[in-house]
Design a protein around this motif. Structure first.
Motif, PDB file in Angstrom:
ATOM      1  N   ASP A 140      -5.443  23.667  53.034  1.00 27.67           N
ATOM      2  CA  ASP A 140      -6.398  22.851  52.278  1.00 27.67           C
ATOM      3  C   ASP A 140      -6.253  21.378  52.630  1.00 27.67           C
ATOM      4  OD1 ASP A 140      -7.267  25.138  51.102  1.00 27.67           O
ATOM      5  OD2 ASP A 140      -6.145  24.864  49.234  1.00 27.67           O
ATOM      6  N   ASN A 141      -4.992  20.940  52.790  1.00 26.80           N
ATOM      7  CA  ASN A 141      -4.756  19.543  53.108  1.00 26.80           C
ATOM      8  C   ASN A 141      -5.391  19.173  54.459  1.00 26.80           C
ATOM      9  OD1 ASN A 141      -3.103  16.910  52.779  1.00 26.80           O
ATOM     10  ND2 ASN A 141      -2.497  17.642  54.805  1.00 26.80           N
ATOM     11  N   GLN A 166      -7.676  20.867  56.109  1.00 24.13           N
ATOM     12  CA  GLN A 166      -9.126  21.091  56.113  1.00 24.13           C
ATOM     13  C   GLN A 166      -9.841  19.845  55.610  1.00 24.13           C
ATOM     14  OE1 GLN A 166     -10.892  23.877  57.216  1.00 24.13           O
ATOM     15  NE2 GLN A 166     -12.603  22.463  57.003  1.00 24.13           N
ATOM     16  N   ALA A 167      -9.278  19.213  54.592  1.00 22.22           N
ATOM     17  CA  ALA A 167      -9.869  17.971  54.079  1.00 22.22           C
ATOM     18  C   ALA A 167      -9.836  16.882  55.145  1.00 22.22           C
ATOM     19  CB  ALA A 167      -9.123  17.524  52.818  1.00 22.22           C
ATOM     20  N   ASP A 202     -12.461  17.765  57.733  1.00 22.45           N
ATOM     21  CA  ASP A 202     -13.815  17.469  57.240  1.00 22.45           C
ATOM     22  C   ASP A 202     -14.098  15.972  57.304  1.00 22.45           C
ATOM     23  OD1 ASP A 202     -14.181  20.132  56.778  1.00 22.45           O
ATOM     24  OD2 ASP A 202     -13.756  20.019  54.621  1.00 22.45           O
ATOM     25  N   GLU A 203     -13.087  15.171  56.966  1.00 21.91           N
ATOM     26  CA  GLU A 203     -13.257  13.724  57.037  1.00 21.91           C
ATOM     27  C   GLU A 203     -13.505  13.291  58.489  1.00 21.91           C
ATOM     28  OE1 GLU A 203     -10.745   9.598  56.187  1.00 21.91           O
ATOM     29  OE2 GLU A 203      -9.753  11.561  56.060  1.00 21.91           O
TER      30      GLU A 203
END
Length: 327
Positions: A102-103, A105-106, A109-110
């Motif tokens: 999750d870390n 992936q964020a 995405d950024e």
């Protein structure tokens, strides 16, 4: 009649120059918009570039409460049941890896969002430069050429008014020179084709002679064939009458044109002052191109027409892997 005709042609030339000036202004306005797009692209790509460089990222997930070293061993002898794990149960391997996923992936995405924003701005910047060139610069160049032709019409009319017979001779000579040049170009092109064909014929004759000599006198066929292959055939040398005789272009004879009674000779200081002073901004007159021109220093100052194509290099910070980025 001649004076009225010159006044009309001069007005047409000046009106064309005013339109040329407006087109030059349109082009400069367009390139100014590109400069603002450059600033936008730099700002958006400035957000993308720092996150495009791999580096340790702070804020990685840390289990809480922090377990002791022995409690995190994955040795079969150290495996505890659920009641023994207690607060550390939520940090089993799968959930721990999920938090890492999750870390990043964020972060991905950024990176993707900032990269697309940068790429979009670069595309808009490139499109701006292309549009300025294809629309405004090309329109300006066409208009500039048109104004040059109007200036030539004006100067040629003045020459005609001074000496119609001289102008008729010059026009006739110019027309025939164009025909002469076209005929010479056509003849040279045809001659090149004919020479290639004749070289082929000469090579075939050489090969036939080699076979005949071998049959009739027993001469070496191999050496004769090699000689034919190595031979360079020059049609003009072998048969001089096949070469075209291109006669030199006759030079234009100077007419005894004189300008009297206050007439203005094209190219003179008086002519320039009368017809080309106070030209519209970003325009200028060309050097006199008519046959009766007198070439001397200009006595008026005009704004030189120069359209400088903007550089597409916006000093963007994209990496070499971003082939879409202008650098």
């Amino acid at each position: 009649e001649t004076r009225e005709n010159l006044s009309t042609l001069s007005a047409i030339h000046r009106e064309c120059s005013a339109e040329e000036s407006q087109l030059a202004t349109n082009y400069e306005t367009c390139t100014g918009n590109c400069e603002s797009r450059c600033a936008t692209a730099q700002a958006r790509c400035g957000l993308y570039c720092p996150v495009n460089i791999p580096q340790p990222m702070p804020g990685s997930p840390v289990p809480s409460p922090t377990p002791s070293p022995t409690s995190c061993w994955y040795d079969t002898s150290q495996v505890k049941d659920d009641s023994a794990v207690g607060l550390y149960h939520e940090w089993e391997a799968n959930e721990y890896y999920k938090k890492w996923e999750d870390n990043f992936q964020a972060l991905y995405d950024e990176w993707t969002t900032k990269r697309e924003n940068c790429k979009e701005s670069v595309g808009e910047l490139n499109g701006c430069h292309t549009g300025c060139q294809s629309v405004h610069a090309n329109a300006y160049e066409r208009k500039k050429q048109e104004c040059t032709e109007h200036q030539y019409d004006l100067e040629s009319a003045a020459c005609s008014g001074a000496s119609r017979s001289c102008y008729a001779y010059q026009s006739c000579h110019s027309s025939l020179v164009n025909i002469y040049r076209a005929d010479v170009a056509s003849a040279n092109a045809s001659q090149s084709v004919w020479y290639d064909e004749y070289r082929g014929i000469m090579r075939v004759e050489c090969l036939l002679d080699a076979f005949n000599a071998s049959i009739l006198s027993g001469a070496s066929l191999t050496s004769a064939l090699d000689a034919c292959q190595a031979m360079t055939f020059q049609p003009c040398t072998a048969v001089p009458r096949l070469c075209l005789q291109i006669y030199p272009l006759p030079q234009t004879e100077q007419c005894n044109t004189t300008f009297t009674n206050g007439s203005l000779q094209p190219g003179s200081a008086e002519w320039i002052q009368t017809h080309y002073s106070n030209m519209p901004s970003k325009t200028t007159y060309e050097e006199c191109g008519a046959q009766c021109c007198v070439h001397g220093p200009a006595t008026t100052t005009t704004t030189t027409a120069t359209l400088v194509s903007p550089s597409p290099n916006c000093s963007l910070c994209c990496s070499s892997t971003d082939d879409w980025c202008v650098r």
